[in-house]
Design an enzyme around this catalytic site. Structure first.
Site, short mmCIF file in Angstrom:
data_model
loop_
_atom_site.label_atom_id
_atom_site.label_comp_id
_atom_site.label_asym_id
_atom_site.label_seq_id
_atom_site.Cartn_x
_atom_site.Cartn_y
_atom_site.Cartn_z
CB CYS A 15 -0.91 0.01 1.22
SG CYS A 15 -1.90 1.52 1.38
CD GLU A 22 -26.59 -6.69 22.69
OE1 GLU A 22 -26.31 -5.61 23.23
OE2 GLU A 22 -25.75 -7.54 22.36
CB CYS A 31 -2.42 -1.62 7.68
SG CYS A 31 -3.84 -2.08 6.66
CE1 TYR A 54 -21.58 -8.35 27.72
CE2 TYR A 54 -21.25 -10.71 28.02
CZ TYR A 54 -21.19 -9.42 28.51
OH TYR A 54 -20.73 -9.20 29.79
CB CYS A 92 -12.70 -8.34 19.76
SG CYS A 92 -13.56 -7.26 20.93
#
Length: 456
Positions: A74, A336, A83, A315, A411
């Site tokens: 890139c 949720e 990135c 969740y 995550c």
């Protein structure tokens, strides 16, 4: 050791990488973190910040390069903050991400018996983003610019290409940027809090090719909306939805609470395996569809369902994981805290013809106690919290619920490791699999299997 000072020019051997992918050079035991440096490289660098326990350096020259070093494809890589790892081979990226998980769970938390698998990667780790969120601004010549932020700043890097976003998103970005200039449309200024257009957001159904374009505006008045709709639908006939999202909060949050459909449908459709989902402009939906299938496939493998189990999906968002499991479960209960997500989850269950699902809006720790009082006892609990991890009250409630198995998707492995130490009183952490959802970046997703200890 002679004390390091700002602006010192030093040479050193890179011995490690941080979780951010920065090279580590040590003077005695004092570490210097240098972005874009790789393990086993001999480098020259400049000290730009000195703290009590570490320093930050700027890479000046690679004297002896690592075998893992590649030329970033890139042209914006060295400026853009989107990135962080394009200078590293993809194999090295996957190894680094596994090492991050090993470091957290084997070395820092002493889960020494836990199997940590190799990172599941992509065959082609480019063009994977089904959602692009592009800030809009003006340059010093008053031209509209659009792209991603410079690392650790809100300076927009104007760009005409991005190698990790969908090719069609790139084309829409370039056309919209030109139209905003041509039609002299008002652009929001973060500093003055004045102006109209803040972000361009594009969502694509990875397997359906349906597309949604969202203009995020500072206020509801959008005089040239119809003009942009006409240009977009003429140039990109596969666009199925164009929306205006109103965000006048003056915060860093991208989307506001109110949306208006300017053209087409309110939602787009995508599918994962054989399950279909309706996605709104504000729905949480995994950005990398092909890797999501691998992630959820591993979660189902860990859940060990044979059709007789009651599954609790906490969740649950718009129901993606729960609906993925519905065909192989007796019943799936999803909870949720976001009302619109629960509404979407119910619609998605109906869309797929599932009558063995129940979705409820509320705090997980409160709703699952109510379910327990109703005699609902899950065999398997799915956990997929935000980056901050699980609330401790929720974890204590989960321990009291005492399911046979917990499958925890994260995550943020750091908060997952913290939560694992609480669960360890009653559960063995059997296995963790990292999944690379965001190639070329330092982010890593993990799925972990907890099994109830036999004497519990």
């Amino acid at each position: 050791m002679e004390a390091l000072k700002k602006n010192d020019i030093k040479q050193g051997h890179v011995v490690d990488l941080t979780h951010e992918g920065h090279g580590v050079v040590k003077f005695d035991r004092y570490p210097v973190f240098i972005p874009n440096a790789l393990i086993n490289e001999e480098i020259e660098f400049k000290i730009i910040k000195v703290k009590k326990n570490f320093a930050i350096g700027k890479l000046l020259e690679v004297k002896q390069a690592s075998e893992d070093r590649v030329e970033p494809p890139c042209k914006y890589y060295w400026k853009c903050g989107g990135c962080q790892l394009q200078h590293m081979t993809y194999e090295a990226q996957l190894a680094m991400k596994k090492e991050q998980v090993v470091n957290l769970f084997h070395r820092k938390a002493q889960f020494n018996e836990t199997l940590i698998n190799d990172t599941i990667g992509m065959e082609d780790p480019w063009r994977y983003r089904n959602k692009s969120q592009l800030p809009i601004g003006k340059d010093k010549d008053n031209h509209t610019i659009m792209g991603y932020y410079r690392q650790r700043s809100h300076d927009i890097i104007d760009m005409d290409s991005c190698l990790i976003q969908d090719q069609q998103h790139q084309e829409i970005m370039n056309h919209v940027k030109q139209w905003l200039n041509d039609f002299n449309i008002s652009i929001y200024n973060e500093r003055t809090k004045k102006g109209l257009l803040r972000h361009l957001v594009i969502r694509t159904g990875h397997y359906t090719d349906e597309m949604m374009v969202i203009f995020v505006t500072n206020g509801s008045k959008f005089k040239q909306a119809q003009l942009l709709v006409e240009q977009l639908t003429h140039t990109f006939p596969n666009i199925t939805s164009i929306k205006q999202n109103i965000n006048d909060s003056h915060s860093n949050v991208i989307m506001g609470q109110q949306s208006i459909t300017l053209y087409g449908k309110d939602k787009i459709i995508d599918s994962l395996s054989d399950i279909t989902f309706k996605i709104s402009d504000q729905s949480f939906y995994q950005i990398n569809s092909s890797q999501t299938e691998k992630l959820y496939g591993k979660a189902i493998e860990y859940a060990q369902l044979n059709g007789q189990e009651t599954v609790l999906d906490t969740y649950c968002g718009i129901g993606t994981i729960g609906l993925y499991m519905a065909p192989v479960a007796k019943h799936v209960y999803g909870v949720e805290v976001v009302p619109s997500a629960i509404k979407d989850a119910k619609q998605n269950a109906t869309l797929n013809g599932f009558d063995n699902t129940t979705f409820v809006c509320g705090k997980a720790e409160e709703v699952i106690i109510e379910w327990k009082q109703q005699g609902i006892k899950p065999d398997v609990v799915m956990v997929d919290p935000p980056r901050k991890g699980c609330d401790e009250t929720f974890l204590q409630t989960l321990l009291a619920l005492n399911p046979k198995r917990i499958v925890y998707i994260s995550c943020n492995p750091s908060t997952q490791q913290r939560d694992a130490q609480i669960l360890a009183s009653s559960y063995d952490l059997k296995e963790i699999t990292p999944v690379d959802m965001f190639p070329q970046t330092t982010h890593i997703e993990t799925v972990a299997l907890f099994e109830r200890k036999e004497d519990k």
